[in-house]
Design a protein around this motif. Structure first.
Motif, PDB file in Angstrom:
ATOM      1  N   TYR A  63      47.119  59.694  75.172  1.00 52.79           N
ATOM      2  CA  TYR A  63      47.113  58.263  76.173  1.00 52.79           C
ATOM      3  C   TYR A  63      47.547  58.768  77.288  1.00 52.79           C
ATOM      4  CZ  TYR A  63      46.704  55.525  71.625  1.00 52.79           C
ATOM      5  OH  TYR A  63      45.573  55.140  70.978  1.00 52.79           O
ATOM      6  N   GLU A  64      46.621  59.431  78.054  1.00 53.64           N
ATOM      7  CA  GLU A  64      47.725  60.222  79.199  1.00 53.64           C
ATOM      8  C   GLU A  64      47.682  59.874  80.629  1.00 53.64           C
ATOM      9  OE1 GLU A  64      44.923  63.672  79.134  1.00 53.64           O
ATOM     10  OE2 GLU A  64      45.703  64.843  77.077  1.00 53.64           O
ATOM     11  N   VAL A  65      47.410  58.304  80.620  1.00 53.23           N
ATOM     12  CA  VAL A  65      47.496  57.406  81.695  1.00 53.23           C
ATOM     13  C   VAL A  65      48.721  56.187  81.664  1.00 53.23           C
ATOM     14  CG1 VAL A  65      46.262  56.657  83.804  1.00 53.23           C
ATOM     15  CG2 VAL A  65      45.167  58.360  82.482  1.00 53.23           C
ATOM     16  N   THR A  66      49.499  56.515  82.304  1.00 55.40           N
ATOM     17  CA  THR A  66      50.439  55.293  82.235  1.00 55.40           C
ATOM     18  C   THR A  66      49.941  54.740  83.445  1.00 55.40           C
ATOM     19  OG1 THR A  66      51.910  56.332  81.431  1.00 55.40           O
ATOM     20  CG2 THR A  66      53.000  54.584  81.911  1.00 55.40           C
ATOM     21  N   ALA A  67      49.968  53.669  83.869  1.00 54.70           N
ATOM     22  CA  ALA A  67      50.001  52.561  84.341  1.00 54.70           C
ATOM     23  C   ALA A  67      50.697  50.862  84.374  1.00 54.70           C
ATOM     24  CB  ALA A  67      48.415  52.341  84.439  1.00 54.70           C
ATOM     25  N   VAL A  68      50.847  51.118  86.028  1.00 58.26           N
ATOM     26  CA  VAL A  68      52.116  49.313  86.363  1.00 58.26           C
ATOM     27  C   VAL A  68      50.947  48.921  86.671  1.00 58.26           C
ATOM     28  CG1 VAL A  68      53.760  48.546  87.415  1.00 58.26           C
ATOM     29  CG2 VAL A  68      53.643  51.584  86.495  1.00 58.26           C
ATOM     30  N   LEU A  69      50.951  46.986  85.570  1.00 59.62           N
ATOM     31  CA  LEU A  69      49.928  46.101  86.357  1.00 59.62           C
ATOM     32  C   LEU A  69      51.215  44.978  87.114  1.00 59.62           C
ATOM     33  CD1 LEU A  69      48.223  46.533  82.953  1.00 59.62           C
ATOM     34  CD2 LEU A  69      47.397  47.710  84.895  1.00 59.62           C
ATOM     35  N   HIS A  88      47.941  43.002  73.847  1.00 59.04           N
ATOM     36  CA  HIS A  88      47.728  44.094  73.772  1.00 59.04           C
ATOM     37  C   HIS A  88      48.464  44.778  73.510  1.00 59.04           C
ATOM     38  CE1 HIS A  88      45.252  46.975  76.362  1.00 59.04           C
ATOM     39  NE2 HIS A  88      44.287  46.281  76.945  1.00 59.04           N
ATOM     40  N   LYS A  89      47.378  46.142  72.623  1.00 58.72           N
ATOM     41  CA  LYS A  89      48.456  46.704  72.390  1.00 58.72           C
ATOM     42  C   LYS A  89      48.924  47.905  73.058  1.00 58.72           C
ATOM     43  CE  LYS A  89      44.944  50.632  70.286  1.00 58.72           C
ATOM     44  NZ  LYS A  89      45.194  50.893  69.296  1.00 58.72           N
ATOM     45  N   GLN A  90      48.162  48.543  73.558  1.00 59.62           N
ATOM     46  CA  GLN A  90      48.700  49.371  74.440  1.00 59.62           C
ATOM     47  C   GLN A  90      49.310  49.022  75.686  1.00 59.62           C
ATOM     48  OE1 GLN A  90      44.072  50.636  74.631  1.00 59.62           O
ATOM     49  NE2 GLN A  90      44.996  51.898  75.816  1.00 59.62           N
ATOM     50  N   ILE A  91      50.394  48.046  75.741  1.00 59.12           N
ATOM     51  CA  ILE A  91      50.731  47.647  76.904  1.00 59.12           C
ATOM     52  C   ILE A  91      52.421  47.466  76.093  1.00 59.12           C
ATOM     53  CG2 ILE A  91      51.697  45.594  78.960  1.00 59.12           C
ATOM     54  CD1 ILE A  91      49.336  46.814  79.449  1.00 59.12           C
ATOM     55  N   THR A  92      53.209  48.716  76.828  1.00 59.68           N
ATOM     56  CA  THR A  92      53.990  48.954  76.122  1.00 59.68           C
ATOM     57  C   THR A  92      55.601  48.605  76.634  1.00 59.68           C
ATOM     58  OG1 THR A  92      54.804  50.702  77.566  1.00 59.68           O
ATOM     59  CG2 THR A  92      53.683  51.051  75.536  1.00 59.68           C
ATOM     60  N   THR A  93      55.818  47.576  77.718  1.00 57.90           N
ATOM     61  CA  THR A  93      56.637  46.983  78.920  1.00 57.90           C
ATOM     62  C   THR A  93      56.051  45.865  79.841  1.00 57.90           C
ATOM     63  OG1 THR A  93      57.873  48.773  78.714  1.00 57.90           O
ATOM     64  CG2 THR A  93      58.544  46.697  80.143  1.00 57.90           C
ATOM     65  N   VAL A  94      56.748  44.867  78.890  1.00 55.61           N
ATOM     66  CA  VAL A  94      56.185  43.176  80.292  1.00 55.61           C
ATOM     67  C   VAL A  94      57.263  43.154  80.635  1.00 55.61           C
ATOM     68  CG1 VAL A  94      55.061  40.707  80.329  1.00 55.61           C
ATOM     69  CG2 VAL A  94      54.191  42.840  78.380  1.00 55.61           C
ATOM     70  N   TYR A  95      57.433  42.360  81.918  1.00 56.86           N
ATOM     71  CA  TYR A  95      58.257  42.085  82.537  1.00 56.86           C
ATOM     72  C   TYR A  95      58.093  40.171  83.650  1.00 56.86           C
ATOM     73  CZ  TYR A  95      60.315  46.157  81.983  1.00 56.86           C
ATOM     74  OH  TYR A  95      61.292  46.970  81.576  1.00 56.86           O
ATOM     75  N   GLU A  96      58.757  39.726  83.075  1.00 49.92           N
ATOM     76  CA  GLU A  96      58.570  38.523  84.354  1.00 49.92           C
ATOM     77  C   GLU A  96      59.256  38.595  85.819  1.00 49.92           C
ATOM     78  OE1 GLU A  96      58.777  34.157  83.197  1.00 49.92           O
ATOM     79  OE2 GLU A  96      57.233  34.810  81.214  1.00 49.92           O
ATOM     80  N   ILE A 106      53.514  47.399  81.922  1.00 47.26           N
ATOM     81  CA  ILE A 106      53.016  49.009  82.143  1.00 47.26           C
ATOM     82  C   ILE A 106      52.290  49.222  80.803  1.00 47.26           C
ATOM     83  CG2 ILE A 106      55.097  51.150  81.687  1.00 47.26           C
ATOM     84  CD1 ILE A 106      57.342  49.539  83.486  1.00 47.26           C
ATOM     85  N   GLY A 107      51.786  50.292  80.805  1.00 46.15           N
ATOM     86  CA  GLY A 107      51.000  50.353  78.949  1.00 46.15           C
ATOM     87  C   GLY A 107      50.445  52.149  79.734  1.00 46.15           C
ATOM     88  N   SER A 108      50.063  52.068  78.224  1.00 41.32           N
ATOM     89  CA  SER A 108      49.802  53.638  78.037  1.00 41.32           C
ATOM     90  C   SER A 108      48.497  54.001  77.702  1.00 41.32           C
ATOM     91  CB  SER A 108      50.596  54.498  76.916  1.00 41.32           C
ATOM     92  OG  SER A 108      51.857  54.706  77.594  1.00 41.32           O
ATOM     93  N   PHE A 109      47.196  54.408  78.624  1.00 43.99           N
ATOM     94  CA  PHE A 109      45.691  54.831  78.365  1.00 43.99           C
ATOM     95  C   PHE A 109      45.710  55.844  78.400  1.00 43.99           C
ATOM     96  CE2 PHE A 109      47.950  51.525  80.846  1.00 43.99           C
ATOM     97  CZ  PHE A 109      47.141  50.174  80.118  1.00 43.99           C
ATOM     98  N   ARG A 110      44.234  56.188  77.545  1.00 43.29           N
ATOM     99  CA  ARG A 110      43.461  56.941  77.072  1.00 43.29           C
ATOM    100  C   ARG A 110      43.395  57.295  78.856  1.00 43.29           C
ATOM    101  NH1 ARG A 110      43.354  59.023  71.926  1.00 43.29           N
ATOM    102  NH2 ARG A 110      43.818  57.015  70.568  1.00 43.29           N
ATOM    103  N   ASP A 111      42.409  57.319  79.163  1.00 43.78           N
ATOM    104  CA  ASP A 111      42.053  57.685  80.872  1.00 43.78           C
ATOM    105  C   ASP A 111      42.340  56.580  81.817  1.00 43.78           C
ATOM    106  OD1 ASP A 111      39.749  56.100  80.163  1.00 43.78           O
ATOM    107  OD2 ASP A 111      38.890  57.618  79.015  1.00 43.78           O
ATOM    108  N   THR A 112      41.916  56.946  82.946  1.00 42.16           N
ATOM    109  CA  THR A 112      41.405  56.091  83.990  1.00 42.16           C
ATOM    110  C   THR A 112      40.515  55.118  83.776  1.00 42.16           C
ATOM    111  OG1 THR A 112      39.801  57.316  85.474  1.00 42.16           O
ATOM    112  CG2 THR A 112      42.666  56.711  85.721  1.00 42.16           C
ATOM    113  N   GLU A 113      39.395  55.275  83.107  1.00 39.24           N
ATOM    114  CA  GLU A 113      38.331  54.172  81.956  1.00 39.24           C
ATOM    115  C   GLU A 113      38.933  53.131  81.619  1.00 39.24           C
ATOM    116  OE1 GLU A 113      35.338  51.714  82.459  1.00 39.24           O
ATOM    117  OE2 GLU A 113      36.211  53.353  83.972  1.00 39.24           O
ATOM    118  N   ASP A 114      39.935  53.544  80.857  1.00 42.06           N
ATOM    119  CA  ASP A 114      40.958  52.635  80.161  1.00 42.06           C
ATOM    120  C   ASP A 114      41.848  51.532  79.958  1.00 42.06           C
ATOM    121  OD1 ASP A 114      41.730  52.175  77.547  1.00 42.06           O
ATOM    122  OD2 ASP A 114      43.232  52.981  76.477  1.00 42.06           O
ATOM    123  N   VAL A 115      42.415  52.361  81.571  1.00 38.60           N
ATOM    124  CA  VAL A 115      43.014  51.513  82.373  1.00 38.60           C
ATOM    125  C   VAL A 115      41.898  50.039  83.124  1.00 38.60           C
ATOM    126  CG1 VAL A 115      44.354  50.819  84.606  1.00 38.60           C
ATOM    127  CG2 VAL A 115      44.599  53.210  82.666  1.00 38.60           C
TER     128      VAL A 115
END
Length: 154
Positions: A63-69, A88-96, A106-115
């Motif tokens: 899971y080489e891509v970390t993204a902030v949504l 969502h299994k790949q979202i590791t942190t959620v803030y209001e 914030i989540g960890s993803f395999r690649d940008t297509e996964d994001v």
């Protein structure tokens, strides 16, 4: 609640080694194994310590891509969108949050297509009014915990 020095010392010792045995903790802190056990049980019951889990390096697991949504949502839909993100299994942190966006995930993803697929799923929800995504380029610090201040015994 104010915690006594021994509680803070136990917390700091567990931050250093969450797998430490009761015996090693009692030796390090110069108290009985029973005292350590009782204090840890109290800290768990009070929700100060909520579990003992490994800290995973998702990059090493593919899971080489970390993204902030960042999401703006309709006011009444906030809790529903938060719940969906939590599920969502790949979202590791959620803030209001306050400010421009209502939710940060914030989540960890395999690649940008996964994001991209995750973002498209979120944007299919009519209550999500706007999104902004940032891809993390470097992680100088991640999952950092800090030790509590302990009174010196002088």
């Amino acid at each position: 609640m104010a915690y006594e020095n021994l509680d803070k010392q136990l917390i700091n010792a567990l931050i250093g080694n969450g797998r430490a045995s009761l015996r090693s903790l009692s030796e390090e802190l110069d108290v009985s194994v029973t005292t350590v056990s009782n204090h840890i049980s109290d800290l768990e019951d009070e929700g100060v310590i909520s579990g003992y889990t490994p800290i995973l390096n998702y990059d090493e697991l593919g899971y080489e891509v970390t993204a902030v949504l960042q999401l703006k949502v309709e006011g009444q839909a906030l809790s529903d969108v938060v719940t969906r993100l939590q599920g969502h299994k790949q979202i590791t942190t959620v803030y209001e949050t306050t400010g421009e966006f209502d939710i940060i995930g914030i989540g960890s993803f395999r690649d940008t297509e996964d994001v991209n697929q995750t973002i498209k799923q979120l944007l299919n929800d009519a209550t999500v009014r706007q999104s902004s995504t940032a891809i993390i380029l470097n992680k100088p610090v991640e999952n950092q915990q800090f030790e509590l201040d302990v009174e010196s015994s002088n």
